[in-house]
Design a protein around this motif. Structure first.
Motif, PDB file in Angstrom:
ATOM      1  N   ALA A 142      30.159  37.802  34.495  1.00 33.88           N
ATOM      2  CA  ALA A 142      30.649  36.424  34.373  1.00 33.88           C
ATOM      3  C   ALA A 142      30.894  35.808  35.752  1.00 33.88           C
ATOM      4  N   VAL A 143      31.466  36.578  36.666  1.00 33.74           N
ATOM      5  CA  VAL A 143      31.726  36.063  38.023  1.00 33.74           C
ATOM      6  C   VAL A 143      30.412  35.707  38.711  1.00 33.74           C
ATOM      7  N   LEU A 144      29.434  36.576  38.585  1.00 33.97           N
ATOM      8  CA  LEU A 144      28.146  36.321  39.235  1.00 33.97           C
ATOM      9  C   LEU A 144      27.452  35.093  38.661  1.00 33.97           C
ATOM     10  N   GLY A 145      27.835  34.685  37.450  1.00 38.35           N
ATOM     11  CA  GLY A 145      27.277  33.478  36.858  1.00 38.35           C
ATOM     12  C   GLY A 145      27.951  32.201  37.308  1.00 38.35           C
ATOM     13  N   CYS A 146      29.031  32.323  38.088  1.00 38.80           N
ATOM     14  CA  CYS A 146      29.779  31.156  38.577  1.00 38.80           C
ATOM     15  C   CYS A 146      29.217  30.667  39.907  1.00 38.80           C
ATOM     16  N   THR A 147      29.610  29.462  40.298  1.00 37.96           N
ATOM     17  CA  THR A 147      29.226  28.943  41.614  1.00 37.96           C
ATOM     18  C   THR A 147      29.911  29.766  42.698  1.00 37.96           C
ATOM     19  N   LEU A 148      29.385  29.715  43.912  1.00 34.67           N
ATOM     20  CA  LEU A 148      29.998  30.453  45.019  1.00 34.67           C
ATOM     21  C   LEU A 148      31.426  29.978  45.282  1.00 34.67           C
ATOM     22  N   ASP A 149      31.644  28.662  45.196  1.00 33.86           N
ATOM     23  CA  ASP A 149      33.009  28.133  45.382  1.00 33.86           C
ATOM     24  C   ASP A 149      33.948  28.698  44.324  1.00 33.86           C
ATOM     25  N   ASP A 150      33.475  28.740  43.075  1.00 34.32           N
ATOM     26  CA  ASP A 150      34.300  29.284  42.001  1.00 34.32           C
ATOM     27  C   ASP A 150      34.566  30.771  42.216  1.00 34.32           C
ATOM     28  N   GLN A 151      33.560  31.509  42.677  1.00 32.92           N
ATOM     29  CA  GLN A 151      33.736  32.941  42.930  1.00 32.92           C
ATOM     30  C   GLN A 151      34.848  33.174  43.950  1.00 32.92           C
ATOM     31  N   LYS A 152      34.856  32.372  45.003  1.00 30.06           N
ATOM     32  CA  LYS A 152      35.899  32.509  46.030  1.00 30.06           C
ATOM     33  C   LYS A 152      37.277  32.209  45.447  1.00 30.06           C
ATOM     34  N   ARG A 153      37.354  31.151  44.628  1.00 30.72           N
ATOM     35  CA  ARG A 153      38.639  30.790  44.022  1.00 30.72           C
ATOM     36  C   ARG A 153      39.103  31.848  43.022  1.00 30.72           C
ATOM     37  N   ILE A 154      38.175  32.433  42.302  1.00 29.70           N
ATOM     38  CA  ILE A 154      38.518  33.486  41.330  1.00 29.70           C
ATOM     39  C   ILE A 154      39.133  34.678  42.051  1.00 29.70           C
ATOM     40  N   ILE A 155      38.520  35.084  43.140  1.00 26.92           N
ATOM     41  CA  ILE A 155      39.045  36.230  43.904  1.00 26.92           C
ATOM     42  C   ILE A 155      40.441  35.922  44.431  1.00 26.92           C
ATOM     43  N   LYS A 156      40.623  34.730  44.982  1.00 27.34           N
ATOM     44  CA  LYS A 156      41.947  34.341  45.480  1.00 27.34           C
ATOM     45  C   LYS A 156      42.964  34.291  44.351  1.00 27.34           C
ATOM     46  N   ARG A 157      42.544  33.767  43.213  1.00 26.17           N
ATOM     47  CA  ARG A 157      43.445  33.682  42.056  1.00 26.17           C
ATOM     48  C   ARG A 157      43.862  35.073  41.585  1.00 26.17           C
ATOM     49  N   LEU A 158      42.901  35.982  41.517  1.00 27.47           N
ATOM     50  CA  LEU A 158      43.211  37.353  41.104  1.00 27.47           C
ATOM     51  C   LEU A 158      44.132  38.033  42.102  1.00 27.47           C
ATOM     52  N   GLN A 159      43.871  37.827  43.391  1.00 28.27           N
ATOM     53  CA  GLN A 159      44.718  38.453  44.405  1.00 28.27           C
ATOM     54  C   GLN A 159      46.133  37.895  44.340  1.00 28.27           C
ATOM     55  N   GLY A 160      46.253  36.593  44.115  1.00 30.11           N
ATOM     56  CA  GLY A 160      47.577  35.989  43.961  1.00 30.11           C
ATOM     57  C   GLY A 160      48.297  36.522  42.734  1.00 30.11           C
ATOM     58  N   LEU A 161      47.551  36.708  41.647  1.00 29.92           N
ATOM     59  CA  LEU A 161      48.138  37.256  40.427  1.00 29.92           C
ATOM     60  C   LEU A 161      48.591  38.692  40.653  1.00 29.92           C
ATOM     61  N   LEU A 162      47.768  39.484  41.328  1.00 34.20           N
ATOM     62  CA  LEU A 162      48.152  40.867  41.618  1.00 34.20           C
ATOM     63  C   LEU A 162      49.381  40.907  42.522  1.00 34.20           C
ATOM     64  N   ASP A 163      49.427  40.039  43.512  1.00 41.56           N
ATOM     65  CA  ASP A 163      50.603  39.976  44.392  1.00 41.56           C
ATOM     66  C   ASP A 163      51.852  39.638  43.574  1.00 41.56           C
ATOM     67  N   TYR A 164      51.703  38.743  42.608  1.00 40.37           N
ATOM     68  CA  TYR A 164      52.828  38.377  41.747  1.00 40.37           C
ATOM     69  C   TYR A 164      53.261  39.570  40.894  1.00 40.37           C
ATOM     70  N   ILE A 165      52.281  40.275  40.338  1.00 35.78           N
ATOM     71  CA  ILE A 165      52.578  41.427  39.475  1.00 35.78           C
ATOM     72  C   ILE A 165      53.291  42.514  40.266  1.00 35.78           C
ATOM     73  N   VAL A 166      52.778  42.812  41.452  1.00 36.24           N
ATOM     74  CA  VAL A 166      53.363  43.849  42.293  1.00 36.24           C
ATOM     75  C   VAL A 166      54.722  43.425  42.805  1.00 36.24           C
ATOM     76  N   GLY A 167      54.879  42.130  43.089  1.00 37.59           N
ATOM     77  CA  GLY A 167      56.150  41.592  43.570  1.00 37.59           C
ATOM     78  C   GLY A 167      56.259  41.664  45.073  1.00 37.59           C
ATOM     79  N   PRO A 168      57.182  40.881  45.609  1.00 31.22           N
ATOM     80  CA  PRO A 168      57.412  40.878  47.057  1.00 31.22           C
ATOM     81  C   PRO A 168      57.824  42.256  47.554  1.00 31.22           C
ATOM     82  N   LYS A 169      57.356  42.594  48.741  1.00 36.98           N
ATOM     83  CA  LYS A 169      57.601  43.924  49.280  1.00 36.98           C
ATOM     84  C   LYS A 169      58.811  43.990  50.215  1.00 36.98           C
ATOM     85  N   ASP A 170      59.207  42.832  50.751  1.00 40.33           N
ATOM     86  CA  ASP A 170      60.246  42.879  51.797  1.00 40.33           C
ATOM     87  C   ASP A 170      61.490  42.092  51.406  1.00 40.33           C
ATOM     88  N   GLN A 171      62.018  42.416  50.252  1.00 38.67           N
ATOM     89  CA  GLN A 171      63.248  41.707  49.873  1.00 38.67           C
ATOM     90  C   GLN A 171      64.403  42.627  50.097  1.00 38.67           C
TER      91      GLN A 171
END
Length: 171
Positions: A142-171
């Motif tokens: 599905a990702v490979l079927g998206c535009t290159l701009d969308d692919q970049k945004r998808i990766i950033k979105r996933l990384q942001g979601l993972l960062d949220y799931i993992v939570g802040p590291k330095d509190q």
């Protein structure tokens, strides 16, 4: 007009259009960067609001911090950046499929954070160029079927979601 004059006119007009195309692509890049910066501000404010450090503050200080955060969010909402990505019907369908899959992670997060983290990591691995990464083939297709701009945004979105799931590291 003779042939030489026609060629000069054509070359001049083509050059002008080339410059216009370069300029609009630069504007698009700048606007996308600004939109990303705006999203980072939203994210940073939310990180402050959800910080464990807030638990150490008095009620008065918490209220001050929340009012300050609200003012920043209100200012952010006065900025509207919209860059349209042209997509074929197939690319639009792939993007919609990706959004449904990412929404499932968010819904899973509420009841099973460990599974949500594992799914998110497998989706990120699907976007990795490394062959030894174990990812989800359906997501990868599905990702490979998206535009290159969308692919970049998808990766950033996933990384942001993972960062949220993992939570802040330095509190």
């Amino acid at each position: 007009m003779d042939k030489e004059g026609h060629q000069k006119s054509s070359k001049y007009l083509t050059t002008m259009l080339d410059h216009a195309e370069i300029h609009i692509e630069n504007l698009r890049k700048e606007a996308l960067k600004m939109a990303e910066d705006l999203e980072n501000i939203y994210s940073n404010v939310e990180n402050v609001r959800n910080s464990e450090l807030m638990n150490q503050l008095s009620d008065v200080d918490k209220e001050d911090i929340n009012q300050f955060a609200n003012r920043i969010i209100d200012r952010c909402e006065t900025v509207n950046i919209h860059v349209l990505t042209t997509r074929s019907e197939s690319q639009q369908n792939c993007l919609e499929e990706i959004n449904v899959m990412i929404d499932r992670i968010v819904n899973t997060l509420k009841n099973d954070p460990d599974n949500a983290k594992a799914i998110c990591q497998s989706y990120i691995a699907s976007c990795s160029p490394l062959e030894n990464e174990l990812g989800c083939k359906v997501f990868e297709t599905a990702v490979l079927g998206c535009t290159l701009d969308d692919q970049k945004r998808i990766i950033k979105r996933l990384q942001g979601l993972l960062d949220y799931i993992v939570g802040p590291k330095d509190q």
